[in-house]
Design an enzyme around this catalytic site. Structure first.
Site: not given
Ligand code: GLC
Length: 739
Positions: A281
């Site tokens: 993430d």
């Molecule tokens: C965010 C989320 C994830 C998302 C990523 C990109 O913090 O947890 O679900 O796809 O960052 O934005």
């Protein structure tokens, strides 16, 4: 070859319907050609090219987390979004451009000229549809809108279990049940990947609360984990072959998800043989050593700079490689996994951009809202007559402006823009993204269309007393209850904010002919529920939500949604009445012990003989169904067939559910299967459901096997987890299976 697919004819639609029900991947990571190409091309890459592939760079949003535009994103790249990874054109490797997320193509400011995307219903609304084909259609539409913007990875497939009704991200997940979540998440991935766009499944794993998520340690019994959140991913991966898995922020049993050797190397890539790549993430990679523990790509490197003060997969990883601490073969494997997924899905060889029919996508969004809305209570008040000069009070919920959408990285800016954005704010990096987003058109406008004879009188619900006066002088009251839920936060309780519960109580006291419409991402406590005549849960219904709400109140549409999450009467009925760490300062380490194990939601309530307000699987409609003639077949698993009949006077859809209610010596409840059936009045249909044997079994971590116990297994066919209509039992022989 992922080229533009023509609009399917009826026979193809039938085939897609069957494929969606059966969970047939539209792309396979076992594609030998993709594998061979990945091997070949990786060997021809330079080390610098390999290192450039194992990171992604967050696009620039003015004032956003990422800071100024990162120089590693070439100046000619205009269509920025969540992640950019340079390609190697001379080797046929495209730049990897990833976008959020499960409800449509997001744009929190990356692309000022983007006119907006289709804002589909939240996943918990699609979860309420119990309709795999609908979810697949939505996935296909999202992918077409991704491709037209040049995005070849969609960060979709949110499938964490809704373990806690206070988790502000439950609207981005399908349900509290592994089978329902896995079947639907797989179809979103299949729809997306059918268009040549890689999809993720996320967030691997046990990312079930948001409080201090970067320092949250989620503790669970490992075998129970295999029977719940991990089983969700295991089944969804089998049914969709996602090109990538996104690891979450939290720790599991003391190890960060992105560097969890047991879960990534031993379970995901080992036991399950997953061939795609693990991306972290955004801001979930504190150290380079995670590359040795199964992580293949550091995502959103600026997030790690903010949180951990460095980009581990750039300088540190290169130094580790130079010193031999990062083996050459491991770096090659990281790269090959990424290439294999791109090639298997066809993200490297797009034909002409697909025709994007935004009117068709709007239809899918509308159908998703219609099928996702759940009629929780109706004493006959609904549907409202549309041919009478009723005085209808429409109260609260910004119903004069629009419908609510969830906040966070998944929030979609609709075509034409929001009807309103009210900043809420809060702690941590997501505080600036916590907004009340309102999609046009407004429920008030849509109600005007459905009730042309009526006199509609809007009251903002600003004070109970004022709203009660409006209610008193009306024939009917439609009171809206809304709540802002979004990534990075957990709710303190299940009440409605801003004194809405008091407003609803006051209007219902002033006029008992009150109907409540909820726009929330989670269950609510509803202290006023005995005072109102009907309750409609619309969730975050997407851009067409207002129309769907009005159609259901008018009876133009027969509601068919079923709850994918239990509505507790009180948090004291749940495994954690007090949420550990709630309200602690940003950065505080939190430990949550998920002692319920695999008994999530309805399973917990069954085990503890607790009665919820509204059960998993519950939902009413404007017709009636009954079930009979249950037949069971045992053997390696359980197959149940039964007849569903529409005994009412209008066409409608029902979702009969098959549950295990008791295994030998083990009173446990498990959803074994479901099917959404649409029937004309008087029509009946024979439904046959075969259980995935893992749902009948217990997992034994010592042997790594699943075990079905020898003896009588009791099942039931129900309209919900507490409304069981047919019961039966059959003997299953002892069986041990699994990798
Ligand atoms: C965010 C989320 C994830 C998302 C990523 C990109 O913090 O947890 O679900 O796809 O960052 O934005």
């Amino acid at each position: 070859m992922a080229t533009d697919t023509p609009t399917p004819g009826p026979e193809q639609r039938e085939a897609t319907e069957q494929a969606a029900a059966a969970g047939t991947p539209t792309r396979s990571l076992a594609d030998e050609n993709a594998n061979a190409r990945a091997q070949d091309i990786e060997q021809r890459m330079t080390d610098d090219e390999r290192f450039s592939l194992v990171i992604s760079i967050l696009g620039h949003v003015p004032g956003g987390l990422a800071g100024p535009r990162d120089p590693r994103i070439p100046e000619d790249v205009e269509n920025m979004s969540a992640g950019y990874t340079p390609g190697v054109p001379c080797l046929g490797i495209p730049a990897i451009q990833s976008s959020d997320a499960s409800m449509g193509i997001t744009n929190p400011g990356y692309r000022p000229d983007d006119e907006g995307a289709t804002a589909f219903p939240s996943l918990i609304a699609l979860g309420s549809s119990f309709n795999p084909k609908l979810v697949r259609d939505e996935g296909e539409a999202i992918a077409r809108e991704a491709r037209m913007r040049g995005f070849n990875v969609q960060l979709a497939g949110g499938c964490n279990l809704a373990r806690d009704p206070r988790n502000d991200r439950n609207f981005e997940y399908f349900s509290e049940d592994p089978w329902l979540s896995a079947v639907l998440a797989a179809e979103q991935v299949n729809g997306i990947q059918s268009q040549g766009v890689v999809s993720t499944l996320k967030h691997f794993t046990l990312n079930c609360n948001e409080t201090n998520r970067h320092w949250l340690d989620a503790m669970i019994d490992p075998d129970a984990h295999r029977e719940s959140d991990l089983l969700t991913f295991e089944i969804a991966i089998e049914r969709s072959q996602p090109g990538s898995i996104m690891s979450g922020y939290n720790k599991i049993n003391g190890e960060y998800a992105s560097g969890n050797h047991h879960l990534l190397n031993e379970v995901l890539k080992g036991a399950w043989g997953y061939k795609g790549w693990v991306m972290s993430d955004w801001g979930a990679t504190p150290e380079w050593e995670f590359a040795l523990k199964g992580l293949d790509q550091e995502s959103g490197v600026q997030g790690d700079r903010v949180l951990w003060g460095k980009e581990p997969f750039t300088d540190d990883l290169k130094a580790a490689y130079a010193s031999g601490r990062l083996p050459k073969e491991r770096l090659a494997d990281m790269v090959r996994r990424i290439l294999r997924s791109l090639f298997a899905v066809g993200a490297d060889r797009w034909g002409p951009p697909p025709a994007v029919d935004m009117a068709k996508h709007a239809e899918i969004a509308l159908e998703g809202a219609r099928q996702g809305i759940v009629l929780l209570k109706n004493d006959g008040a609904l549907p409202l007559p549309t041919d009478q000069p009723l005085k209808i009070a429409v109260i609260g919920g910004y119903a004069q402006q629009g419908v609510v959408s969830g906040a966070g990285s998944g929030a979609v800016a609709p075509v034409g823009g929001f009807a309103g954005v009210i900043k809420i704010g809060g702690a941590g990096v997501m505080g600036k993204h916590r907004n009340l987003f309102l999609f046009p058109p407004s429920p008030l406008d849509e109600l005007e269309k459905q009730f042309p004879q009526a006199q509609l009188d809007f009251d903002p619900g600003y004070t109970p007393a004022e709203a009660a006066l409006t209610a008193k002088r009306s024939d009917v009251v439609i009171a809206f209850g809304i709540r802002v839920e979004g990534e990075g936060f957990d709710l303190p309780d299940l009440s409605l904010p801003w004194g809405q519960d008091a407003v609803i109580d006051a209007v219902a006291s002033a006029n008992p002919n009150t109907i409540v419409v909820l726009e929330t991402g989670n269950p609510v406590s509803m202290p006023w529920r005995d005072k109102v005549r009907a309750i409609v849960q619309a969730w975050y219904p997407g851009q067409s939500g207002a129309q769907a709400i009005a159609e259901i109140l008018a009876g133009t549409v027969n509601p068919s949604g079923r709850l994918p999450i239990t509505f507790p009467a009180s948090l004291h009925q749940t495994p954690r009445p007090e949420l550990p760490g709630l309200g602690t300062p940003w950065g505080t380490a939190v430990t949550i012990e998920y002692n319920e194990g695999a008994d999530v939601g309805y399973r917990w309530f069954a085990l503890r003989n607790e009665r919820p307000i509204y059960a998993f699987g519950h939902g009413l409609g404007y017709t009636a169904f009954d079930y009979d003639d249950l037949r069971l077949d045992g053997g390696e698993t359980m197959t149940a067939s039964f007849t569903v009949r529409n005994t009412g006077r209008r066409k409608g859809a029902d979702v009969p559910q098959l549950y295990l209610t008791e295994a030998p010596g083990d009173r446990r409840m498990r959803l074994l299967g479901f099917e959404r059936v649409e029937l004309e009045p008087g029509e009946s249909r024979r439904v046959t459901l075969t259980a995935d044997p893992r749902l009948l079994a217990r997992f034994d971590g010592r042997s790594g096997k699943w075990r079905i116990a020898d003896g009588t297994h009791r099942v039931a066919v129900g309209k919900s987890a507490t409304d069981l209509i047919l019961t039966g039992a059959t003997r299953l022989p002892a069986r041990q299976f699994g990798v």
